[in-house]
Design a protein around this motif. Sequence first.
Motif, PDB file in Angstrom:
ATOM      1  N   MET A  69      15.360   3.945 -15.406  1.00 23.71           N
ATOM      2  CA  MET A  69      16.064   3.316 -14.292  1.00 23.71           C
ATOM      3  C   MET A  69      17.559   3.639 -14.330  1.00 23.71           C
ATOM      4  N   ARG A  70      18.135   3.660 -15.504  1.00 18.27           N
ATOM      5  CA  ARG A  70      19.547   4.006 -15.629  1.00 18.27           C
ATOM      6  C   ARG A  70      19.790   5.458 -15.217  1.00 18.27           C
ATOM      7  N   ASP A  71      18.878   6.327 -15.588  1.00 17.64           N
ATOM      8  CA  ASP A  71      19.021   7.742 -15.218  1.00 17.64           C
ATOM      9  C   ASP A  71      18.984   7.928 -13.705  1.00 17.64           C
ATOM     10  N   ALA A  72      18.253   7.061 -13.009  1.00 19.41           N
ATOM     11  CA  ALA A  72      18.101   7.187 -11.557  1.00 19.41           C
ATOM     12  C   ALA A  72      19.145   6.387 -10.783  1.00 19.41           C
ATOM     13  N   ALA A  73      19.996   5.633 -11.484  1.00 22.69           N
ATOM     14  CA  ALA A  73      20.952   4.751 -10.817  1.00 22.69           C
ATOM     15  C   ALA A  73      22.256   5.459 -10.482  1.00 22.69           C
ATOM     16  N   ASP A  74      22.910   5.017  -9.404  1.00 25.28           N
ATOM     17  CA  ASP A  74      24.248   5.521  -9.085  1.00 25.28           C
ATOM     18  C   ASP A  74      25.218   5.146 -10.194  1.00 25.28           C
ATOM     19  N   ASP A  75      25.067   3.929 -10.719  1.00 27.86           N
ATOM     20  CA  ASP A  75      25.876   3.458 -11.840  1.00 27.86           C
ATOM     21  C   ASP A  75      24.934   2.881 -12.882  1.00 27.86           C
ATOM     22  N   PRO A  76      24.741   3.559 -14.012  1.00 29.91           N
ATOM     23  CA  PRO A  76      23.799   3.071 -15.030  1.00 29.91           C
ATOM     24  C   PRO A  76      24.096   1.652 -15.494  1.00 29.91           C
ATOM     25  N   ASP A  77      25.353   1.226 -15.414  1.00 31.97           N
ATOM     26  CA  ASP A  77      25.709  -0.118 -15.859  1.00 31.97           C
ATOM     27  C   ASP A  77      25.159  -1.199 -14.931  1.00 31.97           C
ATOM     28  N   ASP A  78      24.665  -0.805 -13.750  1.00 32.33           N
ATOM     29  CA  ASP A  78      24.050  -1.776 -12.837  1.00 32.33           C
ATOM     30  C   ASP A  78      22.708  -2.273 -13.355  1.00 32.33           C
ATOM     31  N   ILE A  79      22.094  -1.508 -14.244  1.00 33.55           N
ATOM     32  CA  ILE A  79      20.734  -1.812 -14.685  1.00 33.55           C
ATOM     33  C   ILE A  79      20.757  -2.739 -15.889  1.00 33.55           C
ATOM     34  N   ILE A  89       0.828  -1.213   0.000  1.00 37.16           N
ATOM     35  CA  ILE A  89       0.000   0.000   0.000  1.00 37.16           C
ATOM     36  C   ILE A  89       0.860   1.260   0.000  1.00 37.16           C
ATOM     37  N   THR A  90       2.102   1.162   0.428  1.00 39.44           N
ATOM     38  CA  THR A  90       2.961   2.343   0.552  1.00 39.44           C
ATOM     39  C   THR A  90       3.985   2.456  -0.572  1.00 39.44           C
ATOM     40  N   THR A  91       3.855   1.676  -1.639  1.00 42.68           N
ATOM     41  CA  THR A  91       4.828   1.777  -2.729  1.00 42.68           C
ATOM     42  C   THR A  91       4.716   3.123  -3.431  1.00 42.68           C
ATOM     43  N   ASN A  92       5.784   3.505  -4.122  1.00 46.01           N
ATOM     44  CA  ASN A  92       5.809   4.799  -4.812  1.00 46.01           C
ATOM     45  C   ASN A  92       6.610   4.656  -6.100  1.00 46.01           C
ATOM     46  N   TRP A  93       5.967   4.921  -7.219  1.00 45.06           N
ATOM     47  CA  TRP A  93       6.605   4.715  -8.515  1.00 45.06           C
ATOM     48  C   TRP A  93       7.876   5.553  -8.676  1.00 45.06           C
ATOM     49  N   GLU A  94       7.798   6.849  -8.463  1.00 43.71           N
ATOM     50  CA  GLU A  94       8.970   7.702  -8.685  1.00 43.71           C
ATOM     51  C   GLU A  94      10.117   7.297  -7.765  1.00 43.71           C
ATOM     52  N   GLU A  95       9.811   6.991  -6.518  1.00 45.90           N
ATOM     53  CA  GLU A  95      10.854   6.574  -5.581  1.00 45.90           C
ATOM     54  C   GLU A  95      11.455   5.232  -5.976  1.00 45.90           C
ATOM     55  N   SER A  96      10.662   4.378  -6.609  1.00 47.55           N
ATOM     56  CA  SER A  96      11.139   3.040  -6.925  1.00 47.55           C
ATOM     57  C   SER A  96      12.278   3.058  -7.938  1.00 47.55           C
ATOM     58  N   LYS A  97      12.329   4.076  -8.767  1.00 49.73           N
ATOM     59  CA  LYS A  97      13.416   4.163  -9.753  1.00 49.73           C
ATOM     60  C   LYS A  97      14.768   4.254  -9.045  1.00 49.73           C
ATOM     61  N   GLY A  98      14.852   5.165  -8.082  1.00 51.42           N
ATOM     62  CA  GLY A  98      16.084   5.306  -7.322  1.00 51.42           C
ATOM     63  C   GLY A  98      16.370   4.092  -6.458  1.00 51.42           C
ATOM     64  N   MET A  99      15.330   3.475  -5.952  1.00 53.69           N
ATOM     65  CA  MET A  99      15.504   2.286  -5.119  1.00 53.69           C
ATOM     66  C   MET A  99      16.147   1.151  -5.923  1.00 53.69           C
ATOM     67  N   LEU A 100      15.697   0.967  -7.154  1.00 58.17           N
ATOM     68  CA  LEU A 100      16.307  -0.056  -8.001  1.00 58.17           C
ATOM     69  C   LEU A 100      17.753   0.311  -8.314  1.00 58.17           C
ATOM     70  N   GLY A 101      17.974   1.580  -8.639  1.00 58.60           N
ATOM     71  CA  GLY A 101      19.316   2.016  -8.988  1.00 58.60           C
ATOM     72  C   GLY A 101      20.309   1.917  -7.843  1.00 58.60           C
ATOM     73  N   ARG A 102      19.821   2.102  -6.609  1.00 57.60           N
ATOM     74  CA  ARG A 102      20.697   2.023  -5.428  1.00 57.60           C
ATOM     75  C   ARG A 102      20.826   0.595  -4.895  1.00 57.60           C
ATOM     76  N   GLY A 103      20.091  -0.334  -5.454  1.00 53.00           N
ATOM     77  CA  GLY A 103      20.160  -1.708  -4.987  1.00 53.00           C
ATOM     78  C   GLY A 103      19.233  -2.013  -3.843  1.00 53.00           C
ATOM     79  N   GLU A 104      18.284  -1.122  -3.549  1.00 55.33           N
ATOM     80  CA  GLU A 104      17.298  -1.391  -2.508  1.00 55.33           C
ATOM     81  C   GLU A 104      16.177  -2.279  -3.030  1.00 55.33           C
ATOM     82  N   VAL A 105      16.032  -2.313  -4.344  1.00 56.36           N
ATOM     83  CA  VAL A 105      15.090  -3.188  -5.037  1.00 56.36           C
ATOM     84  C   VAL A 105      15.894  -3.953  -6.078  1.00 56.36           C
ATOM     85  N   ALA A 106      15.581  -5.239  -6.240  1.00 56.90           N
ATOM     86  CA  ALA A 106      16.350  -6.062  -7.168  1.00 56.90           C
ATOM     87  C   ALA A 106      15.753  -6.127  -8.567  1.00 56.90           C
TER      88      ALA A 106
END
Length: 431
Positions: A277-287, A248-265
């Motif tokens: 997702m690459r734009d929101a990642a610390d390292d685009p090559d992680d995506i 119930i508390t998910t958030n689309w915009e926040e999820s982009k950064g979460m995936l990029g930071r490794g908080e979401v797989a």
Amino acid sequence: MRKRTVALAAAATTLLAACGGDDGGQQAGADGEIAGDITVLTNRTDIVDTVFADYKAAFEEEHPDVTVTFEAITDYEGEVTTRMSTADYGDVLLIPNTIAPADLPDFFEPLGPVDELAETYRFVRGEQAYDGQSYGIAITGNVQGIVYNKTVWEEAGVTEIPTSPDEFLDALGAIADATDAVPLYTNYADGWPLTQWEGHRGTISADPEAANLLAETDSPWAEGEEHFVIDSLLFDAVAAGLTEPDPITTNWEESKGMLGRGEVASMVLGSWAITQMRDAADDPDDIGYMPFPHQVDGTFHSTAGGDYKNGINVNSDNKAAARAWLDWFADESGYATDQGGLSPRLDGPTPDTLADFEELGVEYVELAPAEPGAESLVNDIDAEAEIGLWNPDYRQRIVDAARGASGETKEQVFDDLNARWAEARAAVVGT
């Protein structure tokens, strides 16, 4: 004109219809010169003030007598569908997925014959077309898969792409055991990301007729059928605790950064999401991007189709200017490949975002159009059944059942869906 109603069932995907070309532009321009103010509706709230501002400048330089104003909408499907009960829904807009093919002429200007437009554009024959006419051109082309954080998967010891749902669930379990990441994020609260699962029609069977065959079966959720495979994976992942703890508390915009930071797989999304997702990642090559975990004869498949389609409001006062924008966006803006998608033009480039698919030998499946006169058949059955294959409520129900919030079992949900589909099919088809 028929009564202005919007069908409850969605037209085909995350994903469908195209148009444009010089001949079509001349037809649209017959009502007047290319001039005037036009409002363009978009769902891209994230880039409307940046990337789209550049598009505006480039287009208005080419067409100095036209002024473009953008209106970015967060709840695009919901708000625009409601506005279409009036004549006030912009001049150019993304055709909502909730518009049935038979209703397209009531709301949108025809762009030209499908056969002619198909010589230039992809995704024309089966997407946002009706009675031989095309009503929309894809803003980009998508293939379907799962965007994921490569580093997280590697940290969990998963180095091979899963080839079956069981292997995928095992991989998610390994991620849960070895990392702090949410293995699979559903984006339940925003709703619309759950509709991305429906885009895998055709992926499971590798059959271009997959969508049309829904009109010929009474049990799409029977074991082994496409919807059984797709929805079982979602249910089983949630039931095993491999998704976000509080959907119930998910958030689309926040999820982009979460995936990029490794908080979401991982997240099930069309290829349009890779660039975001690459734009929101610390390292685009992680995506990375992997196909749905299912193979036919040892080969991965992915359904390919158009994303949202730009269409012209049939009530627009400046249809020539609206058509000029629609054609320019498809032919000259570069939006499709900039966003990591397939160009709507047949002669357009292929984006590097799909390199992972090329390495895996993924084969694309483009869904075949329905037979003439049957374009709305699946949507009519869906509407009669009140399921809403392209609406979020349907898969939110599956998530709720899997997390124990509704008291339903998977078997009860699937049996109910099959019963409603069979009854609706009998009512619509008559056999």
